[in-house]
Enzyme design. Structure first.
Site, PDB file in Angstrom:
ATOM      1  N   LYS A   1       3.406  -5.403 -12.066  1.00 31.82           N
ATOM      2  CA  LYS A   1       2.422  -5.430 -11.211  1.00 31.82           C
ATOM      3  C   LYS A   1       1.185  -4.746 -11.457  1.00 31.82           C
ATOM      4  O   LYS A   1       1.265  -3.525 -11.544  1.00 31.82           O
ATOM      5  CB  LYS A   1       2.926  -4.866  -9.636  1.00 31.82           C
ATOM      6  CG  LYS A   1       1.816  -5.075  -8.502  1.00 31.82           C
ATOM      7  CD  LYS A   1       2.511  -4.515  -7.301  1.00 31.82           C
ATOM      8  CE  LYS A   1       1.307  -4.141  -6.046  1.00 31.82           C
ATOM      9  NZ  LYS A   1       1.885  -3.743  -4.760  1.00 31.82           N
TER      10      LYS A   1
ATOM     11  N   ASP B   1      -5.826  -1.977  -4.050  1.00 34.09           N
ATOM     12  CA  ASP B   1      -4.990  -2.465  -3.216  1.00 34.09           C
ATOM     13  C   ASP B   1      -5.583  -1.972  -1.805  1.00 34.09           C
ATOM     14  O   ASP B   1      -5.262  -1.052  -1.374  1.00 34.09           O
ATOM     15  CB  ASP B   1      -3.624  -2.339  -3.204  1.00 34.09           C
ATOM     16  CG  ASP B   1      -2.786  -3.072  -2.109  1.00 34.09           C
ATOM     17  OD1 ASP B   1      -3.554  -3.943  -1.317  1.00 34.09           O
ATOM     18  OD2 ASP B   1      -1.673  -2.848  -2.059  1.00 34.09           O
TER      19      ASP B   1
ATOM     20  N   LYS C   1      -5.573  -1.789   4.914  1.00 34.89           N
ATOM     21  CA  LYS C   1      -4.814  -0.557   4.992  1.00 34.89           C
ATOM     22  C   LYS C   1      -5.724   0.296   5.866  1.00 34.89           C
ATOM     23  O   LYS C   1      -6.781   0.256   5.953  1.00 34.89           O
ATOM     24  CB  LYS C   1      -4.699  -0.025   3.612  1.00 34.89           C
ATOM     25  CG  LYS C   1      -3.536  -0.778   2.848  1.00 34.89           C
ATOM     26  CD  LYS C   1      -3.482  -0.092   1.512  1.00 34.89           C
ATOM     27  CE  LYS C   1      -2.273  -0.594   0.718  1.00 34.89           C
ATOM     28  NZ  LYS C   1      -1.020  -0.603   1.287  1.00 34.89           N
TER      29      LYS C   1
ATOM     30  N   ASP D   1      -2.054   1.359  -7.818  1.00 31.97           N
ATOM     31  CA  ASP D   1      -1.277   0.150  -7.728  1.00 31.97           C
ATOM     32  C   ASP D   1      -1.356  -0.791  -9.016  1.00 31.97           C
ATOM     33  O   ASP D   1      -0.777  -1.718  -8.965  1.00 31.97           O
ATOM     34  CB  ASP D   1      -1.833  -0.769  -6.425  1.00 31.97           C
ATOM     35  CG  ASP D   1      -0.500  -1.414  -5.685  1.00 31.97           C
ATOM     36  OD1 ASP D   1       0.362  -0.831  -5.542  1.00 31.97           O
ATOM     37  OD2 ASP D   1      -1.175  -2.293  -4.972  1.00 31.97           O
TER      38      ASP D   1
ATOM     39  N   ASP E   1      -1.349  -7.551   2.741  1.00 33.60           N
ATOM     40  CA  ASP E   1      -1.238  -6.309   2.073  1.00 33.60           C
ATOM     41  C   ASP E   1       0.532  -6.475   1.459  1.00 33.60           C
ATOM     42  O   ASP E   1       0.529  -5.493   0.569  1.00 33.60           O
ATOM     43  CB  ASP E   1      -1.048  -5.089   3.024  1.00 33.60           C
ATOM     44  CG  ASP E   1      -1.119  -3.890   2.494  1.00 33.60           C
ATOM     45  OD1 ASP E   1      -1.420  -3.750   1.250  1.00 33.60           O
ATOM     46  OD2 ASP E   1      -0.794  -2.835   2.971  1.00 33.60           O
TER      47      ASP E   1
ATOM     48  N   GLU F   1       0.863  -7.950  -1.393  1.00 32.76           N
ATOM     49  CA  GLU F   1       0.421  -8.862  -2.269  1.00 32.76           C
ATOM     50  C   GLU F   1       1.141  -8.709  -3.626  1.00 32.76           C
ATOM     51  O   GLU F   1       0.939  -9.678  -4.347  1.00 32.76           O
ATOM     52  CB  GLU F   1      -1.141  -8.431  -2.430  1.00 32.76           C
ATOM     53  CG  GLU F   1      -1.496  -7.435  -3.429  1.00 32.76           C
ATOM     54  CD  GLU F   1      -0.894  -5.943  -2.973  1.00 32.76           C
ATOM     55  OE1 GLU F   1      -0.442  -5.854  -1.732  1.00 32.76           O
ATOM     56  OE2 GLU F   1      -0.675  -5.227  -3.539  1.00 32.76           O
TER      57      GLU F   1
ATOM     58  N   ARG G   1       4.285  -8.909  -4.222  1.00 32.16           N
ATOM     59  CA  ARG G   1       5.359  -9.920  -4.598  1.00 32.16           C
ATOM     60  C   ARG G   1       4.541 -11.253  -4.881  1.00 32.16           C
ATOM     61  O   ARG G   1       5.035 -12.169  -5.377  1.00 32.16           O
ATOM     62  CB  ARG G   1       6.173  -9.795  -3.239  1.00 32.16           C
ATOM     63  CG  ARG G   1       5.409 -10.114  -1.988  1.00 32.16           C
ATOM     64  CD  ARG G   1       6.401  -9.692  -0.751  1.00 32.16           C
ATOM     65  NE  ARG G   1       6.402  -8.238  -0.697  1.00 32.16           N
ATOM     66  CZ  ARG G   1       6.983  -7.550   0.366  1.00 32.16           C
ATOM     67  NH1 ARG G   1       7.799  -8.170   1.032  1.00 32.16           N
ATOM     68  NH2 ARG G   1       6.991  -5.967   0.343  1.00 32.16           N
TER      69      ARG G   1
HETATM   70  N1  BES Z   1       1.162  -1.110  -2.974  1.00 31.45           N
HETATM   71  C1  BES Z   1       1.557  -1.135  -1.762  1.00 31.45           C
HETATM   72  C2  BES Z   1       2.874  -0.390  -1.485  1.00 31.45           C
HETATM   73  C3  BES Z   1       2.646   1.030  -1.570  1.00 31.45           C
HETATM   74  C4  BES Z   1       2.047   1.774  -0.784  1.00 31.45           C
HETATM   75  C5  BES Z   1       3.301   1.651  -2.807  1.00 31.45           C
HETATM   76  C6  BES Z   1       1.907   3.091  -0.927  1.00 31.45           C
HETATM   77  C7  BES Z   1       3.175   3.122  -3.084  1.00 31.45           C
HETATM   78  C8  BES Z   1       2.420   4.014  -2.146  1.00 31.45           C
HETATM   79  C9  BES Z   1       2.063  -2.540  -1.565  1.00 31.45           C
HETATM   80  O1  BES Z   1       1.070  -3.692  -1.763  1.00 31.45           O
HETATM   81  C10 BES Z   1       1.944  -2.851   0.406  1.00 31.45           C
HETATM   82  O2  BES Z   1       0.881  -2.550   0.767  1.00 31.45           O
HETATM   83  N2  BES Z   1       3.200  -2.956   0.640  1.00 31.45           N
HETATM   84  C11 BES Z   1       3.259  -3.026   1.951  1.00 31.45           C
HETATM   85  C12 BES Z   1       4.494  -4.108   2.286  1.00 31.45           C
HETATM   86  C13 BES Z   1       4.500  -4.516   3.658  1.00 31.45           C
HETATM   87  C14 BES Z   1       3.305  -5.243   4.233  1.00 31.45           C
HETATM   88  C15 BES Z   1       5.680  -5.543   3.862  1.00 31.45           C
HETATM   89  C16 BES Z   1       3.925  -1.663   2.508  1.00 31.45           C
HETATM   90  O3  BES Z   1       4.625  -0.912   1.989  1.00 31.45           O
HETATM   91  O4  BES Z   1       3.680  -1.141   3.743  1.00 31.45           O
HETATM   92 ZN    ZN Z   2       0.146  -3.127  -3.512  1.00 36.26          ZN
HETATM   93 ZN    ZN Z   3      -0.524  -3.877  -0.436  1.00 35.94          ZN
END
Ligand code: BES
Ligand code: ZN
Ligand code: ZN
Length: 502
Positions: free
Chosen positions: A266, A271, A278, A289, A349, A351, A353
């Site tokens: 990824k 992000d 966010k 990210d 968010d 994204e 996946r």
């Molecule tokens: N890049 C983030 C995950 C992340 C956040 C990794 C902080 C490390 C530290 C990812 O794209 C994301 O925002 N995931 C969401 C998923 C949710 C919307 C199902 C998350 O973790 O809140």
């Molecule tokens: Zn992300």
């Molecule tokens: Zn995200």
């Protein structure tokens, strides 16, 4: 830095600094520490008794002795009880030793492994220590024309205490230095902020790395991604003016006909969350990210320049920027991903996946021996596991176990989470084949379940959800910023067994 390995070192030849990893058992008796010059062994004993140093893992003490040969700084590096020792402890100890040497402006360090039977077999300790030592010398360049630090370590000598282990220790130290050096090189890219490293810059840097390591480079830009029906990657990128790229690095191998190992990363260069924006606080860390892709880049560079396996290896970096804007994907939008499945994007968010869905479909089409992906996919992984270990999910028990073992031998540790089919219904959508989030429970597993739907059935696959891809401040053993977690793990895994396990 020059790294050499010796079976012993005469007192007259000692450098001004020595690194001494100690297990609790090594200091629990009064017996002198074998393998060290007598006066030094005695001095260390007295220091340990005087200070109450326990040799707990990560405990550190600076023992300064005044010998007839002059001042000697000894880094006492606690490694904890022997049964609990693992390579990560030595890697951290290596980093700490390098940080201390730099702090004290010391140019030459002698690492002693000769005093403890635990280290008599140099594998994997020498590799882990050397990797960590090189990693510990890394410093962030705050401007492009900043001069390299004057505080550079010139030499590390490793004293094994036994002649029979010299060859292995030498090979392991060379490999450790190669891994640490590659990690530091890629850190210069991985630490760049979103404005300096959009997908096109990642593509350009990947091309440079490929050229210098004998890898083949190709990349799909927006137009080609359209032709290839990578609508999932395009959906993530459509709110950004920065063009997305699916970058492919290929190592052909001597046995070109063998099915390749495919690693996928990824690579979200920033992000914001997109329309599902966010919160502002801490958002700056989302420049990391792209960490999955950066680990893949470091690994591919090792594959081409150092590991040179027989089997072909392919690295895929799914690079995009996730931005809000008038052209961005809306919650509720339905897209058709490359493998034909429709996805309802509930939360923009989630994204990672989405870009991986298409990348895993591309990977599935490469006739792979197995696929391994690395991603900073969920905040939930960090909540569940903290920074000491990352999560692994897989459709193949043997692949997962061999990766976990390689993790224990490098310090890039992994812990398994299940992908039970009973979780799958949480991704059901009334409007599409799947939606991109669940109900908020089992966040990391749901990420894994989603990805699983885009790997062609029958292909061994493992997904690693990174929890420690970056440090937010300098640690005792290294600088703040990208850690490249996963690069050392993959190198060790490929070196030891690789896809043969599948
Ligand atoms: N890049 C983030 C995950 C992340 C956040 C990794 C902080 C490390 C530290 C990812 O794209 C994301 O925002 N995931 C969401 C998923 C949710 C919307 C199902 C998350 O973790 O809140
Ligand atoms: Zn992300
Ligand atoms: Zn995200």
């Amino acid at each position: 830095m020059k790294i050499s390995v010796l079976s012993e070192l005469a007192p007259s030849q000692l450098s001004h600094a020595a690194a001494l990893p100690l297990c609790t058992e090594d200091i629990s008796t009064d017996a002198p520490l074998p393998g060290l010059p007598k006066d030094i062994a005695k001095g260390v004993r007295e220091w340990v008794q005087h200070t109450g140093f326990n040799a707990n893992a990560r405990e550190f003490s600076l023992c300064t002795l005044h010998t007839p040969r002059g001042r000697l700084d000894i880094f006492l590096l606690g490694c904890g009880p022997r049964p609990a020792l693992h390579a990560g402890i030595l890697r951290v100890a290596g980093g700490r030793a390098a940080m201390e040497a730099r702090r004290l402006a010391i140019n030459n360090v002698d690492l002693f492994l000769s005093h403890s039977e635990r280290f008599a077999n140099p594998k994997p300790w020498v590799r882990a220590f050397t990797t960590g030592f090189i990693e510990g010398t890394y410093h962030i360049r705050k401007s492009a024309n900043a001069k390299p630090s004057a505080l550079s370590i010139k030499a590390l000598r490793i004293v094994t205490g036994s002649k029979s282990q010299l060859v292995i220790a030498r090979d392991e130290s060379v490999r450790g230095a190669e891994i640490g050096g590659t990690i530091n090189r890629i850190r210069d890219i991985a630490n760049r902020p979103g404005n300096e490293a959009p997908p096109r810059v990642i593509a350009r840097e990947s091309q440079k790395i490929a050229k210098s390591c004998g890898l083949k480079y190709s990349a799909w830009n927006r137009a080609e991604l359209k032709r290839q029906r990578c609508n999932s990657i395009l959906a993530v990128a459509q709110g950004s003016k920065e063009e997305p790229y699916l970058i492919q690095l290929t190592y052909p191998g001597r046995k070109r006909k063998l099915p390749p190992l495919v690693v996928v990363g990824k690579t979200i260069t920033f992000d914001t969350g997109g329309i599902s924006l966010k919160p502002g606080k801490n958002m700056e860390w989302m420049k990391f990210d792209k960490s999955g892709g950066m680990a893949v880049l470091a690994f591919m560079s090792l594959v081409g320049a150092v590991l040179k396996p027989d089997r072909p290896v392919i690295g895929l970096l799914a690079a995009a920027e996730n931005m809000p804007g008038s052209t961005a994907t809306r919650p509720g939008d339905v897209i058709t991903s490359r493998n034909g499945k429709t996805i309802e994007i509930i939360n923009t968010d989630a994204e990672g996946r989405l870009v991986l869905a298409d990348a895993l479909d591309v990977a599935s089409g490469l006739n792979p021996a197995c696929i391994i992906d690395f991603a900073t996919l969920t905040g939930a992984a960090l909540v569940a596991l903290g920074r000491q270990v990352s999560a692994i999910m897989s459709n193949h028990a043997e692949l997962s176990e061999s990766l976990q073992k390689a993790g224990e031998r490098t310090g890039d540790r992994l812990w398994p989470l299940p992908l039970y089919p009973e979780y799958a219904h949480l991704l059901n959508s009334p409007f599409a084949d799947v939606k991109n989030i669940g109900d908020g429970t089992a966040g990391t597993i749901i990420g894994g379940m989603f990805l699983k739907a885009f790997v062609k059935p029958g292909i061994p696959w493992a997904h690693i959800d990174l929890t420690s891809a970056w440090e937010e401040r300098p640690t005792s053993h290294g600088p703040a910023g990208a850690t490249l977690f996963g690069a050392a793990l993959l190198a060790e895994w490929l070196d030891s067994k690789g896809p043969e396990t599948t």
